[in-house]
Scaffold this active site. Structure first.
Site, short mmCIF file in Angstrom:
data_model
loop_
_atom_site.label_atom_id
_atom_site.label_comp_id
_atom_site.label_asym_id
_atom_site.label_seq_id
_atom_site.Cartn_x
_atom_site.Cartn_y
_atom_site.Cartn_z
CE1 TYR A 146 2.18 6.50 -12.25
CE2 TYR A 146 4.58 6.40 -12.41
CZ TYR A 146 3.36 6.84 -12.90
OH TYR A 146 3.32 7.62 -14.03
NE ARG A 186 3.12 1.57 3.09
CZ ARG A 186 3.03 0.41 3.71
NH1 ARG A 186 3.98 -0.50 3.57
NH2 ARG A 186 1.97 0.13 4.47
CG ASP A 214 -1.84 -10.91 -5.57
OD1 ASP A 214 -2.57 -9.97 -5.90
OD2 ASP A 214 -1.59 -11.89 -6.30
CG LEU A 248 3.55 -5.92 -0.52
CD1 LEU A 248 4.32 -4.79 -1.21
CD2 LEU A 248 4.24 -6.31 0.79
CD GLN A 249 -3.82 -6.19 -3.69
OE1 GLN A 249 -4.97 -6.54 -3.42
NE2 GLN A 249 -3.35 -6.22 -4.93
CG HIS A 285 -5.19 -11.40 -8.97
ND1 HIS A 285 -5.95 -12.37 -9.60
CD2 HIS A 285 -4.31 -12.08 -8.19
CE1 HIS A 285 -5.54 -13.57 -9.22
NE2 HIS A 285 -4.55 -13.42 -8.36
#
Length: 336
Positions: free
Chosen positions: A25, A48, A82, A84-85, A107
């Protein structure tokens, strides 16, 4: 030429009866969630615990853990940084995907470079607005839109393209136009633009110009104005009407200087260096280096950032911007 889709091309929105989970968010996350909701979509937010959780709650969304949101959704849009994904996907999203679900990105980095490996029974596509989240939201609220890209990586259901266009329509992008691309093309051109022009190229050029003037004995304050502050004025002209509009708008002296001096600064050697940058993006060298840096705790990232923030152009800039209350950053810079 790219194929472009508009509102008239989305005759039936195939996602209107589906539940969409927005994971994250931040800048893009809040814009996607709010635009989709305003367009009648069933939206939940997966996060989280933290400030974003509270903000999403304040904005009226049902907020769940990432795993809970993914489990109940038909469409999962990942809008996290990116780096953390992959971990979040592996631990909280992948175990909760069901056949026929849609896994969506803004992305293509992690899919293209094999950091996220979706199961074969889900649709995988991207919808990437070509502007920051606050602009995506503001233009939508004003009745306009920011153009977007879309690409289908995996079509498990046979209607992935329709889903991608429906999502793009949901965030308002079809008002302006949605260009079809591929994960490979979106990822590689996006990274190249950032590195060679928009971020890396521009900052290196600005610093080099500033240093050239200061080393020649000119006041740092004037060097700042000429090489950094006035850049926005020129970029705005290009943004509004291309290079032609910029050249029309500046003085003939400035335009002639553009013609005779620009090619001596950005030379054929510069283009060769750009080619090397592009090759390292294409063969995965850059991605492997960035992934390794993140896994190591980003020591070089933070050290370089700290060093750059101490450059004379930054010291002078802070002083001068303090004299200009009309120049204020949207976000206060700090440690990421």
């Amino acid at each position: 030429m790219a194929k472009v889709y508009y509102e008239k091309d989305v005759t039936v929105n195939v996602l209107k009866e589906k539940k969409v989970a927005i994971i994250g968010y931040g800048s893009q996350g809040h814009a996607h969630a709010q635009n989709l909701r305003d367009n009648g979509f069933d939206v939940v937010v997966g996060l989280r615990k933290g400030k974003s959780w509270d903000k999403a709650k304040e904005d009226g969304f049902s907020v769940y853990t990432v795993a809970e949101a993914a489990k109940q959704a038909d469409v999962v849009m990942i809008l996290l940084p990116d780096e953390l994904q992959p971990e979040v996907y592996e631990e909280e999203i992948a175990p909760n995907l069901q056949a026929g679900n849609s896994l969506v990105f803004a992305h293509g980095f992690n899919v293209h470079f094999d950091q996220v490996k979706p199961p074969v029974n889900v649709d995988v596509f991207l919808v990437a607005p070509k502007g920051p989240g606050h602009l995506v939201r503001r233009t939508f609220s004003e009745g306009g839109a920011v153009p977007a890209l879309f690409a289908v990586y995996q079509d498990a259901t046979g209607v992935a393209t329709e889903k991608a266009l429906s999502y793009a329509d949901g965030i308002g992008a079809t008002r302006a136009g949605v260009l079809e691309t591929t994960f490979k093309e979106e990822t590689e051109t996006d990274l190249f633009g950032e590195q060679a022009v928009l971020c890396g190229g521009v900052t290196a050029l600005v610093k080099a110009g500033f240093e050239t003037l200061v080393d020649a004995g000119y006041q740092p304050e004037l060097a700042y104005f000429e090489c950094l502050h006035e850049l926005k004025l020129i970029v705005d002209l290009m943004y509004e009407g291309g290079l032609e509009n910029m050249r029309y708008s500046v003085s003939d002296t400035a335009q002639w200087g553009d013609f005779v001096s620009g090619p001596r600064v950005v030379t054929e050697d510069t283009k060769k260096a750009m080619g090397t940058v592009l090759a390292e993006i294409q063969d995965g060298t850059f991605a492997r280096g960035w992934i390794a840096e993140h896994k190591a705790g980003k020591p070089n990232f933070y050290a370089t950032n700290e060093k750059e923030n101490e450059h004379e152009i930054e010291v002078v800039g802070r002083k001068l911007r303090g004299m200009m209350p009309f120049v204020q950053p949207r976000v206060k810079a700090g440690v990421k």
